[in-house]
Scaffold this motif. Structure first.
Motif, PDB file in Angstrom:
ATOM      1  N   ALA A  30     -16.502  -1.883 -20.698  1.00  0.00           N
ATOM      2  CA  ALA A  30     -17.622  -0.976 -21.328  1.00  0.00           C
ATOM      3  C   ALA A  30     -17.841   0.088 -20.277  1.00  0.00           C
ATOM      4  O   ALA A  30     -17.971  -0.153 -19.134  1.00  0.00           O
ATOM      5  CB  ALA A  30     -19.002  -1.922 -21.468  1.00  0.00           C
ATOM      6  N   GLY A  31     -18.099   1.140 -20.599  1.00  0.00           N
ATOM      7  CA  GLY A  31     -18.660   2.369 -20.036  1.00  0.00           C
ATOM      8  C   GLY A  31     -17.390   3.030 -19.438  1.00  0.00           C
ATOM      9  O   GLY A  31     -16.078   2.643 -19.277  1.00  0.00           O
ATOM     10  N   PRO A  32     -17.646   4.035 -18.762  1.00  0.00           N
ATOM     11  CA  PRO A  32     -16.421   4.954 -18.248  1.00  0.00           C
ATOM     12  C   PRO A  32     -15.997   4.687 -16.951  1.00  0.00           C
ATOM     13  O   PRO A  32     -14.860   5.349 -16.497  1.00  0.00           O
ATOM     14  CB  PRO A  32     -17.197   6.404 -18.208  1.00  0.00           C
ATOM     15  CG  PRO A  32     -18.716   5.985 -17.722  1.00  0.00           C
ATOM     16  CD  PRO A  32     -19.098   4.821 -18.642  1.00  0.00           C
ATOM     17  N   PHE A  33     -16.600   3.755 -16.140  1.00  0.00           N
ATOM     18  CA  PHE A  33     -16.237   3.297 -15.077  1.00  0.00           C
ATOM     19  C   PHE A  33     -15.202   2.155 -14.849  1.00  0.00           C
ATOM     20  O   PHE A  33     -15.454   1.188 -15.513  1.00  0.00           O
ATOM     21  CB  PHE A  33     -17.260   2.921 -13.953  1.00  0.00           C
ATOM     22  CG  PHE A  33     -18.351   4.049 -13.889  1.00  0.00           C
ATOM     23  CD1 PHE A  33     -17.984   5.230 -13.280  1.00  0.00           C
ATOM     24  CD2 PHE A  33     -19.465   3.955 -14.597  1.00  0.00           C
ATOM     25  CE1 PHE A  33     -18.955   6.268 -13.180  1.00  0.00           C
ATOM     26  CE2 PHE A  33     -20.280   5.124 -14.625  1.00  0.00           C
ATOM     27  CZ  PHE A  33     -20.121   6.145 -13.826  1.00  0.00           C
ATOM     28  N   GLU A  34     -13.981   2.399 -14.573  1.00  0.00           N
ATOM     29  CA  GLU A  34     -12.919   1.206 -14.537  1.00  0.00           C
ATOM     30  C   GLU A  34     -12.728   0.953 -13.085  1.00  0.00           C
ATOM     31  O   GLU A  34     -12.758   1.833 -12.396  1.00  0.00           O
ATOM     32  CB  GLU A  34     -11.674   1.684 -15.258  1.00  0.00           C
ATOM     33  CG  GLU A  34     -11.904   1.803 -16.650  1.00  0.00           C
ATOM     34  CD  GLU A  34     -10.812   2.301 -17.301  1.00  0.00           C
ATOM     35  OE1 GLU A  34      -9.496   2.201 -16.734  1.00  0.00           O
ATOM     36  OE2 GLU A  34     -10.856   2.636 -18.669  1.00  0.00           O
ATOM     37  N   VAL A  35     -12.516  -0.202 -12.914  1.00  0.00           N
ATOM     38  CA  VAL A  35     -11.857  -0.687 -11.402  1.00  0.00           C
ATOM     39  C   VAL A  35     -10.612  -0.479 -11.295  1.00  0.00           C
ATOM     40  O   VAL A  35      -9.877  -1.227 -12.038  1.00  0.00           O
ATOM     41  CB  VAL A  35     -12.207  -2.071 -11.146  1.00  0.00           C
ATOM     42  CG1 VAL A  35     -11.771  -2.547  -9.938  1.00  0.00           C
ATOM     43  CG2 VAL A  35     -13.744  -2.415 -11.303  1.00  0.00           C
ATOM     44  N   THR A  36     -10.160   0.248 -10.460  1.00  0.00           N
ATOM     45  CA  THR A  36      -8.478   0.415 -10.567  1.00  0.00           C
ATOM     46  C   THR A  36      -8.083  -0.624  -9.552  1.00  0.00           C
ATOM     47  O   THR A  36      -8.769  -1.222  -8.784  1.00  0.00           O
ATOM     48  CB  THR A  36      -8.357   2.004  -9.733  1.00  0.00           C
ATOM     49  OG1 THR A  36      -8.922   1.907  -8.286  1.00  0.00           O
ATOM     50  CG2 THR A  36      -8.819   3.089 -10.424  1.00  0.00           C
ATOM     51  N   ALA A  37      -6.759  -0.829  -9.805  1.00  0.00           N
ATOM     52  CA  ALA A  37      -5.831  -1.873  -9.146  1.00  0.00           C
ATOM     53  C   ALA A  37      -5.660  -1.437  -7.576  1.00  0.00           C
ATOM     54  O   ALA A  37      -5.799  -2.471  -6.927  1.00  0.00           O
ATOM     55  CB  ALA A  37      -4.575  -2.032  -9.690  1.00  0.00           C
ATOM     56  N   GLU A  38      -5.716  -0.475  -7.078  1.00  0.00           N
ATOM     57  CA  GLU A  38      -5.438   0.000  -5.911  1.00  0.00           C
ATOM     58  C   GLU A  38      -6.159   1.246  -5.585  1.00  0.00           C
ATOM     59  O   GLU A  38      -6.400   2.106  -6.402  1.00  0.00           O
ATOM     60  CB  GLU A  38      -4.026   0.221  -5.584  1.00  0.00           C
ATOM     61  CG  GLU A  38      -3.161   1.459  -6.315  1.00  0.00           C
ATOM     62  CD  GLU A  38      -1.717   1.354  -6.049  1.00  0.00           C
ATOM     63  OE1 GLU A  38      -1.213   2.425  -5.622  1.00  0.00           O
ATOM     64  OE2 GLU A  38      -1.068   0.516  -6.376  1.00  0.00           O
ATOM     65  N   ALA A  39      -6.836   1.308  -4.270  1.00  0.00           N
ATOM     66  CA  ALA A  39      -7.853   2.466  -4.003  1.00  0.00           C
ATOM     67  C   ALA A  39      -6.938   3.521  -3.300  1.00  0.00           C
ATOM     68  O   ALA A  39      -6.035   3.214  -2.675  1.00  0.00           O
ATOM     69  CB  ALA A  39      -8.866   2.121  -3.194  1.00  0.00           C
ATOM     70  N   GLN A  40      -7.250   4.574  -3.793  1.00  0.00           N
ATOM     71  CA  GLN A  40      -6.501   5.790  -3.165  1.00  0.00           C
ATOM     72  C   GLN A  40      -7.285   6.513  -2.068  1.00  0.00           C
ATOM     73  O   GLN A  40      -8.567   6.582  -2.128  1.00  0.00           O
ATOM     74  CB  GLN A  40      -6.343   7.049  -4.258  1.00  0.00           C
ATOM     75  CG  GLN A  40      -5.381   6.332  -5.546  1.00  0.00           C
ATOM     76  CD  GLN A  40      -4.946   7.432  -6.331  1.00  0.00           C
ATOM     77  OE1 GLN A  40      -5.589   8.320  -6.500  1.00  0.00           O
ATOM     78  NE2 GLN A  40      -4.274   7.114  -7.569  1.00  0.00           N
ATOM     79  N   GLN A  41      -6.611   6.991  -1.278  1.00  0.00           N
ATOM     80  CA  GLN A  41      -7.134   7.692  -0.018  1.00  0.00           C
ATOM     81  C   GLN A  41      -7.621   8.940  -0.769  1.00  0.00           C
ATOM     82  O   GLN A  41      -7.029   9.776  -1.356  1.00  0.00           O
ATOM     83  CB  GLN A  41      -6.238   7.940   1.169  1.00  0.00           C
ATOM     84  CG  GLN A  41      -5.855   6.486   1.891  1.00  0.00           C
ATOM     85  CD  GLN A  41      -6.877   5.943   2.470  1.00  0.00           C
ATOM     86  OE1 GLN A  41      -7.718   6.532   3.031  1.00  0.00           O
ATOM     87  NE2 GLN A  41      -7.016   4.629   2.574  1.00  0.00           N
ATOM     88  N   PRO A  42      -8.731   9.569  -0.134  1.00  0.00           N
ATOM     89  CA  PRO A  42      -9.074  10.961  -0.606  1.00  0.00           C
ATOM     90  C   PRO A  42      -8.235  11.905   0.041  1.00  0.00           C
ATOM     91  O   PRO A  42      -7.719  11.771   1.143  1.00  0.00           O
ATOM     92  CB  PRO A  42     -10.649  10.964   0.281  1.00  0.00           C
ATOM     93  CG  PRO A  42     -10.964   9.714   0.653  1.00  0.00           C
ATOM     94  CD  PRO A  42      -9.851   8.685   0.845  1.00  0.00           C
ATOM     95  N   THR A  43      -8.050  12.880  -0.741  1.00  0.00           N
ATOM     96  CA  THR A  43      -6.921  14.040  -0.123  1.00  0.00           C
ATOM     97  C   THR A  43      -7.941  15.016  -0.058  1.00  0.00           C
ATOM     98  O   THR A  43      -9.151  15.287  -0.088  1.00  0.00           O
ATOM     99  CB  THR A  43      -6.087  14.186  -1.412  1.00  0.00           C
ATOM    100  OG1 THR A  43      -6.748  14.936  -2.770  1.00  0.00           O
ATOM    101  CG2 THR A  43      -5.194  13.213  -1.825  1.00  0.00           C
ATOM    102  N   LEU A  44      -7.089  16.282   0.588  1.00  0.00           N
ATOM    103  CA  LEU A  44      -8.019  17.706   0.938  1.00  0.00           C
ATOM    104  C   LEU A  44      -8.342  18.242  -0.387  1.00  0.00           C
ATOM    105  O   LEU A  44      -9.511  19.017  -0.515  1.00  0.00           O
ATOM    106  CB  LEU A  44      -6.854  18.479   1.515  1.00  0.00           C
ATOM    107  CG  LEU A  44      -7.446  19.803   2.061  1.00  0.00           C
ATOM    108  CD1 LEU A  44      -8.570  19.817   2.819  1.00  0.00           C
ATOM    109  CD2 LEU A  44      -6.238  20.707   2.527  1.00  0.00           C
ATOM    110  N   ARG A  45      -7.660  17.891  -1.678  1.00  0.00           N
ATOM    111  CA  ARG A  45      -8.218  18.660  -2.996  1.00  0.00           C
ATOM    112  C   ARG A  45      -9.400  18.100  -3.420  1.00  0.00           C
ATOM    113  O   ARG A  45     -10.513  18.305  -3.751  1.00  0.00           O
ATOM    114  CB  ARG A  45      -7.020  18.277  -3.786  1.00  0.00           C
ATOM    115  CG  ARG A  45      -7.354  18.640  -5.292  1.00  0.00           C
ATOM    116  CD  ARG A  45      -6.363  18.365  -6.165  1.00  0.00           C
ATOM    117  NE  ARG A  45      -6.661  18.749  -7.534  1.00  0.00           N
ATOM    118  CZ  ARG A  45      -6.984  17.855  -8.209  1.00  0.00           C
ATOM    119  NH1 ARG A  45      -7.354  16.614  -8.218  1.00  0.00           N
ATOM    120  NH2 ARG A  45      -7.360  18.548  -9.720  1.00  0.00           N
TER     121      ARG A  45
END
Length: 77
Positions: A30-45
């Motif tokens: 439910a809702g727009p927030f989904e738990v992703t399988a693997e967390a990604q590192q923040p990028t410069l973008r």
């Protein structure tokens, strides 16, 4: 099968009996927030977009205040 127009025109609405099975819940979160399988590192973008989202509204607010003061005649001080 009765349609919504038939029910509205006849003026009678019937509830289904309590013994009927409930419909199955949706198989998606439910809702727009989904738990992703693997967390990604923040990028410069990501940092640039976040900075733009923070800085642009602040700059636009200051520019709107200055434009309002100028148009109101307070710019001649």
């Amino acid at each position: 099968m009765r349609t919504a127009e038939d029910i509205i025109e006849s003026g009678t609405a019937r509830l289904r009996p309590a013994g009927n099975l409930m419909p199955k819940p949706a198989q998606q979160p439910a809702g727009p927030f989904e738990v992703t399988a693997e967390a990604q590192q923040p990028t410069l973008r990501d940092a640039l977009v976040t900075g733009l989202l923070v800085i642009y509204p602040a700059f636009a607010a200051v520019a709107a205040i200055l434009a309002g003061l100028f148009l109101a005649g307070a710019g001649s001080i």
